[in-house]
Design a protein around this motif. Structure first.
Motif, PDB file in Angstrom:
ATOM      1  N   SER A 189       7.228   6.395   2.115  1.00 16.02           N
ATOM      2  CA  SER A 189       8.512   7.051   1.851  1.00 16.02           C
ATOM      3  C   SER A 189       8.389   8.283   0.964  1.00 16.02           C
ATOM      4  O   SER A 189       9.391   8.951   0.696  1.00 16.02           O
ATOM      5  CB  SER A 189       9.475   6.051   1.185  1.00 16.02           C
ATOM      6  N   GLY A 190       7.174   8.597   0.509  1.00 12.59           N
ATOM      7  CA  GLY A 190       7.001   9.785  -0.320  1.00 12.59           C
ATOM      8  C   GLY A 190       7.378  11.066   0.395  1.00 12.59           C
ATOM      9  O   GLY A 190       7.790  12.042  -0.240  1.00 12.59           O
ATOM     10  N   TYR A 191       7.229  11.079   1.721  1.00 12.86           N
ATOM     11  CA  TYR A 191       7.640  12.220   2.519  1.00 12.86           C
ATOM     12  C   TYR A 191       8.906  11.874   3.277  1.00 12.86           C
ATOM     13  O   TYR A 191       9.125  10.710   3.649  1.00 12.86           O
ATOM     14  CB  TYR A 191       6.561  12.618   3.529  1.00 12.86           C
ATOM     15  N   SER A 192       9.724  12.869   3.531  1.00 10.68           N
ATOM     16  CA  SER A 192      10.978  12.641   4.250  1.00 10.68           C
ATOM     17  C   SER A 192      11.061  13.588   5.443  1.00 10.68           C
ATOM     18  O   SER A 192      10.157  14.385   5.684  1.00 10.68           O
ATOM     19  CB  SER A 192      12.169  12.865   3.304  1.00 10.68           C
ATOM     20  N   GLY A 193      12.175  13.499   6.171  1.00  6.60           N
ATOM     21  CA  GLY A 193      12.372  14.386   7.305  1.00  6.60           C
ATOM     22  C   GLY A 193      11.512  13.999   8.489  1.00  6.60           C
ATOM     23  O   GLY A 193      10.806  12.985   8.464  1.00  6.60           O
ATOM     24  N   PRO A 194      11.537  14.799   9.540  1.00  3.10           N
ATOM     25  CA  PRO A 194      10.766  14.470  10.750  1.00  3.10           C
ATOM     26  C   PRO A 194       9.269  14.515  10.485  1.00  3.10           C
ATOM     27  O   PRO A 194       8.765  15.432   9.832  1.00  3.10           O
ATOM     28  CB  PRO A 194      11.177  15.562  11.743  1.00  3.10           C
ATOM     29  N   ALA A 195       8.551  13.510  10.979  1.00  6.04           N
ATOM     30  CA  ALA A 195       7.099  13.479  10.812  1.00  6.04           C
ATOM     31  C   ALA A 195       6.397  14.326  11.845  1.00  6.04           C
ATOM     32  O   ALA A 195       5.319  14.863  11.592  1.00  6.04           O
ATOM     33  CB  ALA A 195       6.599  12.036  10.908  1.00  6.04           C
ATOM     34  N   LEU A 196       7.007  14.462  13.011  1.00  6.45           N
ATOM     35  CA  LEU A 196       6.374  15.178  14.106  1.00  6.45           C
ATOM     36  C   LEU A 196       6.585  16.677  13.946  1.00  6.45           C
ATOM     37  O   LEU A 196       7.706  17.155  13.747  1.00  6.45           O
ATOM     38  CB  LEU A 196       6.958  14.712  15.443  1.00  6.45           C
ATOM     39  N   HIS A 197       5.496  17.415  14.010  1.00  6.02           N
ATOM     40  CA  HIS A 197       5.578  18.869  13.932  1.00  6.02           C
ATOM     41  C   HIS A 197       6.341  19.390  15.150  1.00  6.02           C
ATOM     42  O   HIS A 197       6.290  18.788  16.224  1.00  6.02           O
ATOM     43  CB  HIS A 197       4.162  19.458  13.897  1.00  6.02           C
ATOM     44  N   GLN A 240       3.380  18.571  -1.120  1.00  2.39           N
ATOM     45  CA  GLN A 240       3.080  18.338  -2.531  1.00  2.39           C
ATOM     46  C   GLN A 240       3.745  19.404  -3.400  1.00  2.39           C
ATOM     47  O   GLN A 240       4.231  19.121  -4.500  1.00  2.39           O
ATOM     48  CB  GLN A 240       1.563  18.349  -2.761  1.00  2.39           C
ATOM     49  N   THR A 241       3.786  20.624  -2.902  1.00  2.00           N
ATOM     50  CA  THR A 241       4.466  21.704  -3.614  1.00  2.00           C
ATOM     51  C   THR A 241       5.962  21.415  -3.705  1.00  2.00           C
ATOM     52  O   THR A 241       6.597  21.656  -4.738  1.00  2.00           O
ATOM     53  CB  THR A 241       4.224  23.049  -2.905  1.00  2.00           C
ATOM     54  N   ALA A 242       6.531  20.885  -2.621  1.00  2.00           N
ATOM     55  CA  ALA A 242       7.949  20.530  -2.628  1.00  2.00           C
ATOM     56  C   ALA A 242       8.231  19.403  -3.616  1.00  2.00           C
ATOM     57  O   ALA A 242       9.221  19.437  -4.362  1.00  2.00           O
ATOM     58  CB  ALA A 242       8.392  20.133  -1.223  1.00  2.00           C
ATOM     59  N   LEU A 243       7.357  18.399  -3.652  1.00  2.00           N
ATOM     60  CA  LEU A 243       7.572  17.258  -4.542  1.00  2.00           C
ATOM     61  C   LEU A 243       7.609  17.675  -6.004  1.00  2.00           C
ATOM     62  O   LEU A 243       8.472  17.240  -6.769  1.00  2.00           O
ATOM     63  CB  LEU A 243       6.474  16.210  -4.326  1.00  2.00           C
ATOM     64  N   VAL A 244       6.657  18.511  -6.413  1.00  2.00           N
ATOM     65  CA  VAL A 244       6.605  18.900  -7.822  1.00  2.00           C
ATOM     66  C   VAL A 244       7.803  19.774  -8.194  1.00  2.00           C
ATOM     67  O   VAL A 244       8.205  19.842  -9.360  1.00  2.00           O
ATOM     68  CB  VAL A 244       5.273  19.626  -8.137  1.00  2.00           C
ATOM     69  N   ALA A 245       8.409  20.415  -7.186  1.00  2.00           N
ATOM     70  CA  ALA A 245       9.587  21.242  -7.432  1.00  2.00           C
ATOM     71  C   ALA A 245      10.878  20.440  -7.348  1.00  2.00           C
ATOM     72  O   ALA A 245      11.965  20.993  -7.534  1.00  2.00           O
ATOM     73  CB  ALA A 245       9.631  22.399  -6.435  1.00  2.00           C
ATOM     74  N   GLY A 246      10.767  19.141  -7.037  1.00  2.00           N
ATOM     75  CA  GLY A 246      11.953  18.305  -6.931  1.00  2.00           C
ATOM     76  C   GLY A 246      12.730  18.518  -5.648  1.00  2.00           C
ATOM     77  O   GLY A 246      13.917  18.193  -5.573  1.00  2.00           O
ATOM     78  N   VAL A 264       3.109  14.029  10.329  1.00  2.00           N
ATOM     79  CA  VAL A 264       2.945  14.243   8.885  1.00  2.00           C
ATOM     80  C   VAL A 264       3.442  13.010   8.144  1.00  2.00           C
ATOM     81  O   VAL A 264       4.609  12.644   8.225  1.00  2.00           O
ATOM     82  CB  VAL A 264       3.704  15.493   8.427  1.00  2.00           C
ATOM     83  N   SER A 265       2.539  12.366   7.410  1.00  2.00           N
ATOM     84  CA  SER A 265       2.869  11.111   6.746  1.00  2.00           C
ATOM     85  C   SER A 265       2.267  11.088   5.347  1.00  2.00           C
ATOM     86  O   SER A 265       1.194  11.649   5.109  1.00  2.00           O
ATOM     87  CB  SER A 265       2.326   9.917   7.552  1.00  2.00           C
ATOM     88  N   LEU A 272       0.862  -1.178   0.000  1.00  2.00           N
ATOM     89  CA  LEU A 272       0.000   0.000   0.000  1.00  2.00           C
ATOM     90  C   LEU A 272       0.901   1.232   0.000  1.00  2.00           C
ATOM     91  O   LEU A 272       1.693   1.434   0.922  1.00  2.00           O
ATOM     92  CB  LEU A 272      -0.892  -0.007   1.247  1.00  2.00           C
ATOM     93  N   VAL A 273       0.802   2.043  -1.059  1.00  2.00           N
ATOM     94  CA  VAL A 273       1.727   3.160  -1.259  1.00  2.00           C
ATOM     95  C   VAL A 273       0.988   4.487  -1.084  1.00  2.00           C
ATOM     96  O   VAL A 273       0.079   4.811  -1.856  1.00  2.00           O
ATOM     97  CB  VAL A 273       2.370   3.114  -2.656  1.00  2.00           C
ATOM     98  N   GLY A 274       1.392   5.246  -0.082  1.00  2.00           N
ATOM     99  CA  GLY A 274       0.782   6.553   0.147  1.00  2.00           C
ATOM    100  C   GLY A 274       1.392   7.610  -0.739  1.00  2.00           C
ATOM    101  O   GLY A 274       2.611   7.664  -0.918  1.00  2.00           O
TER     102      GLY A 274
END
Length: 498
Positions: free
Chosen positions: A238-246, A346-352, A257-258, A199-201
């Motif tokens: 794995s689509g998001y990186s860095g710390p998940a906790l605000h 999502q904005t970060a992803l599209v910007a690479g 954040v996941s 299952l891929v988020g």
């Protein structure tokens, strides 16, 4: 098949409309004809909102009616929910436009010269900004959206903590980068032998149990067609990186954040506001998916494991989120922190860029720079406004809203249609409920942190001008009094001078 949705009754809205109509009939003698027409339009908006609640939220006829109305007044058309899209939720049919009155009765006696308008606003806003409830050195900017001219400014270029009004910047950046029709995918991938399923988020925080059930049903069908009834289940966030906790830490206002979560990681049946949250939304989503697969006849054995899909895996099921326009509206109306953080990533992803807090900051800044607005001193430490390191100026917030009303930027229109309506919707539903004259005439994003109160939105004034405004206050000690002072400022803009 998606589970049936229970539709709430529209009957309670009848009482709301009747009560509100009675109040406004009492006010008619104190309002100009144009203002009363606008209030009547607002009542229509409230009634339509009730119909929307009965029909289902966000990708709604009412929202589309507002977008259509805005598009009809724009020379380049408006933002639509991609009627030709082959996948994902279909747009709802248009509801009757309820804002037409706002374009037909402007008072042509409005002062045309910017100096005259500025003098008028100084006389109206100056005394109100001295209210001690607004703390130390509040800032304010008012812009005429038709001309782009600043009509009023106090501390306009002073960076201040915006709280949740930073969501205006986040949503404008996301729409600029991705467009209003973009949808976030959640997919299920099977290995070549169909024995391992992942299952891929993709980062959709609004994925719900009905969508998860549909994914499980499609997956089970594909596996059974291959003669497989037992699998190893994995999940990939794995689509998001860095710390998940605000940085604010565990909090009922936001989940970790996941890229994979169901219903924003909520542990109850709510869809907005504070709620207990899962400490590991991705694992919780995978557990729920495994349970649904089991009910569909697929055995998963031991619990799901975190891991990426095999390189040669194939997609066996896919769900698309509501269009970005709908996510933007929901983020603004309910001040939804989870959606706002997802939009920044999502904005970060599209910007690479890395899909983390820092990548979101860089991507949002880069997108807003394309709009030629004052970014000096701005810092987008997060997408939601929960981080006190966020800094913006009143000039930037008002300028962003002026851009969303610009006919050259129809892709930004969902920001306008997503702003809460004074006295009726979202975070403004409990404000402007007295006979102050602002009810239904003001649309604005609220912002509240301890010692910080902000309000930024649009209002049609007594002259028929659509004004964009931003009011930022810090060092406040009484949140209720500060909110009332901000509401008085916006209401004064609506009333103006006659």
């Amino acid at each position: 098949m998606a589970e049936p949705v229970k539709r709430p009754s529209i009957k309670p809205f009848g009482k709301l409309i009747r009560a509100t109509l009675t109040d406004h009939l009492d006010l008619r003698n104190g309002l100009s004809n144009w203002q009363f027409t606008a209030v009547s339009a607002a009542l229509g908006l409230a009634l339509a909102a009730g119909a929307v609640l009965a029909a289902g939220p966000w990708d709604s006829g009412q929202r589309k009616a507002e977008l259509d109305w805005a598009a009809a007044r724009a020379r380049t058309g408006g933002a639509h929910h991609d009627p030709a899209a082959p996948d994902g939720p279909a747009p709802a049919p248009s509801a009757p436009a309820v804002l037409a009155a706002l374009g037909t009765a402007a008072d042509r006696s409005a002062p045309d010269a910017p100096d005259g308008a500025a003098a008028e606003l100084r006389a109206v806003l100056g005394p109100l900004l001295k209210d001690p409830a607004l703390g130390t050195r509040p800032s304010a900017v008012v812009i005429d959206t038709a001309t782009g001219k600043r009509l009023y400014g106090k501390g306009a270029d002073t960076p201040m903590t915006p709280a949740s009004t930073v969501k205006i910047a986040t949503t404008v950046a996301a729409l600029t980068a991705l467009g209003p029709d973009h949808r976030i995918p959640t997919t299920v991938r099977a290995s070549a032998d169909s024995r391992t399923v992942t299952l891929v988020g993709g980062g959709d925080p609004t994925l719900d149990r009905a969508a998860l059930r549909s994914l499980a049903a499609d997956t089970a069908r594909a596996l059974k067609d291959s003669g497989v009834h037992r699998i190893h289940l994995r999940y990939d966030a794995s689509g998001y990186s860095g710390p998940a906790l605000h940085p604010i830490g565990p909090n009922e206002n936001i989940a970790p954040v996941s890229a994979l979560m169901v219903n924003e990681g909520r542990l109850d049946d709510t869809t907005s506001g504070p709620a207990p949250r899962s400490g590991d939304p991705a694992r919780a989503a995978a557990d729920a998916f495994g349970e649904l697969l089991g009910k569909a006849g697929i055995t998963t054995g031991s619990g799901p494991a975190s891991g990426r899909a095999a390189a040669k895996s194939r997609a066996v099921a896919k769900h698309l989120s509501a269009p970005l326009s709908g996510l933007v509206e929901r983020a603004l109306t309910n001040s939804d922190n989870d959606i706002a953080e997802a939009l920044a990533r999502q904005t970060a992803l599209v910007a690479g860029r890395p899909a983390d807090f820092n990548g979101g900051r860089q991507a949002v800044t880069a997108q807003l720079s394309k709009l030629k607005l004052p970014l000096k001193g701005a810092n987008f430490a997060d997408g939601s406004g929960l981080n006190r390191q966020d800094k913006v100026t009143a000039a930037l917030l008002a300028g962003l809203l002026a851009r969303t009303a610009d006919p050259d930027h129809p892709e930004l229109r969902p920001v306008l249609s997503g702003l809460p309506v004074a006295g009726f919707s979202g975070t403004l539903s409990g404000r402007y409920t007295t006979k102050s004259g602002g009810t239904g005439l003001i649309r604005a994003k609220t912002g509240t942190l301890t010692g910080v109160n902000t309000l930024s939105g649009t209002v049609v004034d007594a002259h028929g001008r659509l004004l964009a405004f931003a009011f930022l206050a810090s060092g406040t000690t009484d949140p209720s009094a500060a909110q009332s002072a901000l509401d008085s400022l916006a209401t004064a803009l609506a009333a103006g001078k006659r």
